[in-house]
Design an enzyme around this catalytic site. Structure first.
Site, PDB file in Angstrom:
ATOM      1  N   ASP A  35       0.860  -1.186   0.000  1.00 37.64           N
ATOM      2  CA  ASP A  35       0.000   0.000   0.000  1.00 37.64           C
ATOM      3  C   ASP A  35       0.897   1.237   0.000  1.00 37.64           C
ATOM      4  O   ASP A  35       1.717   1.410   0.908  1.00 37.64           O
ATOM      5  CB  ASP A  35      -0.903  -0.010   1.243  1.00 37.64           C
ATOM      6  CG  ASP A  35      -2.009   1.031   1.193  1.00 37.64           C
ATOM      7  OD1 ASP A  35      -1.781   2.117   0.630  1.00 37.64           O
ATOM      8  OD2 ASP A  35      -3.104   0.771   1.715  1.00 37.64           O
ATOM      9  N   CYS A  75      -6.798   3.943  -2.144  1.00 39.39           N
ATOM     10  CA  CYS A  75      -6.821   2.518  -1.818  1.00 39.39           C
ATOM     11  C   CYS A  75      -7.933   1.725  -2.490  1.00 39.39           C
ATOM     12  O   CYS A  75      -7.692   0.851  -3.323  1.00 39.39           O
ATOM     13  CB  CYS A  75      -6.923   2.348  -0.299  1.00 39.39           C
ATOM     14  SG  CYS A  75      -5.597   3.162   0.606  1.00 39.39           S
ATOM     15  N   HIS A 309      -1.170   2.180  -5.077  1.00 42.07           N
ATOM     16  CA  HIS A 309      -0.783   3.524  -5.519  1.00 42.07           C
ATOM     17  C   HIS A 309       0.578   3.843  -4.922  1.00 42.07           C
ATOM     18  O   HIS A 309       1.180   2.993  -4.251  1.00 42.07           O
ATOM     19  CB  HIS A 309      -1.821   4.575  -5.076  1.00 42.07           C
ATOM     20  CG  HIS A 309      -2.165   4.500  -3.615  1.00 42.07           C
ATOM     21  ND1 HIS A 309      -1.316   4.948  -2.630  1.00 42.07           N
ATOM     22  CD2 HIS A 309      -3.260   4.014  -2.986  1.00 42.07           C
ATOM     23  CE1 HIS A 309      -1.867   4.749  -1.449  1.00 42.07           C
ATOM     24  NE2 HIS A 309      -3.051   4.165  -1.634  1.00 42.07           N
TER      25      HIS A 309
END
Length: 523
Positions: A35, A75, A309
């Site tokens: 993440d 997310c 991302h």
């Protein structure tokens, strides 16, 4: 330099990794999704700033995609695109609260239906109904004419000592569960398996001092991981003067609490701590790879490492994601496995929606329905049996959530990055030449009108973005209105105590009037 264990892994993989499917069987598939991992750290020169031995191992024995992008730099919508193989506007995954239905068919579901043993561990975050109330309300009210800080100021926190390794305990617990599952699987059936591990790192931690509604603004690590960072290579990003910033970028800077003064030392510290958090995530990837090697399954397993991302880490006077700038939108994508090319770097533009058809292609399963992505296997495979159908020369990313006050559409094509907003008229676009302007500081819209016109036409052929923006605008009003009505008499108290409460209290009446005007004008 690579350590002894990594060199041993490379040697073993080169011995056993010659066929796509050992003995004609379908390969196991393991995906590790982190993440907020900046993809530029997986190749030079970014890879030099922090030691990432297991990512480097995958570089040596697999393929590194140099231009891989998220389909939405936040997310839940990003993961929705990855799991569904469809662009965000097609699944209407508008924000962290509105994503896929719980019964949506993912590529993991198709693997399970076609003979794979499947297991998903850790952070999934692709279905609707999650994340904080603040997060969804900030997304719904992004068009309201007020400016309120929504995040905590980015800070660093050092914990433990040189021997403190396991900082993100939740991720380590999930990594341990993953490796335990691999060992148990090795002792059981010979059915091919698909395994997914979702990490929280290197996403910043929640700043506890700001209360239970706080977002993640603390970059936290230990001396053990900071030791992996080459401090002399940490750059201090250039910032435009606030008066020269694009209006959407300024809105993001302010709502992310980055409009104040930051010393050069603060900025370097935030970036150093972020890189150290990436090193900890890399070690978790390494534990998974080591478990595959120890059980003798590495030679018949395709391993994929990626992220939802990136992280701006104070580039463009911002932290976090929610931006189309490279730090936020550029993700890692490394794939290695039997029968796949080693030491390959691919310049082809790709995005997370490509993983759905790629995984199915690896497993020999036909895709169901229309997908936004394209299989990457023709770019990876040593075999000649795969279709050489050309991959599109563009990628699309879009954003409709909080901290950005307009729907945003990024089209990357060749050397150009085109960013359109809202209806394409009310908010000025941006155009960057990434070959000459890697830092994305010079908007080339006026200088290259023909390029702008060409890319806008291409974007319109992919998505009717003014129509999508209007749909999101209406959705935001309807959802906020319904939410406010459900609170009844508690509305004023609840909205005043969201993450923006400090700025909200400065002028409660004006803020309430701004919401009312937005909500009821042109409904």
């Amino acid at each position: 330099m690579m350590n002894t264990e990594v060199l041993a892994l490379i040697f073993l993989f080169q011995i056993y990794g010659e066929s796509l499917c050992q003995n004609g069987t379908r390969p196991n598939i393991v995906m590790v999704m982190s993440d907020a991992f900046d993809g530029r750290l997986t190749f030079d020169p970014g890879s030099k700033v922090v030691q990432l031995p297991y990512i480097n191992y995958m570089r040596e024995l697999g393929t590194t995609f140099l231009n891989a992008y998220t389909n939405s730099p936040i997310c839940c919508p990003s993961r929705a695109a990855m799991w569904s193989g469809q662009f965000v506007h097609l699944t209407q995954s508008w924000n962290n609260y509105k994503c896929l239905d719980a019964n949506a068919t993912t590529w993991m579901d198709l693997l399970a239906a076609n003979g794979y043993l499947t297991k998903m561990i850790g952070k999934l975050d692709y279905t609707s109904g999650t994340h904080s109330v603040s997060n969804r309300v900030e997304a719904w009210t992004r068009d309201v004419q007020f400016l309120l800080r929504q995040e905590g100021r980015p800070v660093t926190q050092l914990v433990g000592n040189i021997s403190t390794v396991r900082i993100m305990t939740k991720d380590w617990k999930n990594t341990d569960a993953t490796t335990q599952w691999i060992h148990q699987r090795a002792a059981s059936s010979h059915q091919p398996f698909a395994l997914y591990l979702g990490l929280n790192l290197p996403h910043p931690y929640r700043t506890d001092s700001l209360g239970p509604t706080a977002g993640g603004s603390t970059f936290l690590t230990s001396p053990h991981w900071l030791k992996k960072v080459s401090s002399e290579l940490i750059t201090v990003p250039k910032w435009l003067p606030t008066a020269a910033m694009h209006p959407v970028d300024y809105y993001s800077t302010f709502t992310k609490n980055c409009s104040g003064v930051f010393t050069e030392e603060e900025v370097k510290s935030i970036r150093a701590f972020y890189y150290a958090m990436c090193a900890e995530a890399d070690a978790m990837l390494g534990q998974v790879i080591s478990a595959l090697r120890e059980t003798g399954m590495l030679n018949n397993t395709v391993v994929i490492f990626t992220a939802d991302h990136g992280e701006l880490a104070m580039e463009h006077r911002q932290f976090y994601k929610m931006s189309m700038f490279e730090g936020s939108s550029h993700v890692p994508l490394l794939i290695m496995g039997p029968g796949l090319k080693s030491g390959l770097q691919v310049n082809q533009l790709v995005s997370l929606v490509d993983l759905y058809p790629t995984v199915l292609n690896l497993a020999g399963i036909s895709a169901v329905g229309t997908l936004s992505g394209h299989s990457l296997l023709p770019l990876l495979s040593k075999a000649r049996v795969f279709s050489k159908k050309q991959h599109p020369d563009w990628v699309l990313s879009e954003y409709h959530g909080c901290n950005v006050n307009a729907s945003t559409y990024m089209l990357r094509s060749g050397r150009w990055k085109y960013i359109a907003y809202a209806d394409g008229v009310s908010v000025p676009p941006q155009l960057f030449d990434l070959k000459l302007d890697k830092e994305e500081l010079h908007n080339a819209v006026i200088k290259f009108p023909d390029v702008l016109a060409h890319l806008d036409k291409l974007l319109h052929s992919i998505v009717d973005y003014p129509k999508v923006s209007a749909t999101v605008h209406l959705y935001n009003k309807q959802e906020f209105g319904a939410w406010g009505h459900s609170l009844g008499r508690n509305y004023s108290q609840v909205i005043a105590n969201l993450r923006w409460h400090v700025d909200w209290q400065k002028d409660v009446l004006a803020n309430e009037r701004a919401i009312d005007k937005w909500l009821y004008d042109s409904f």
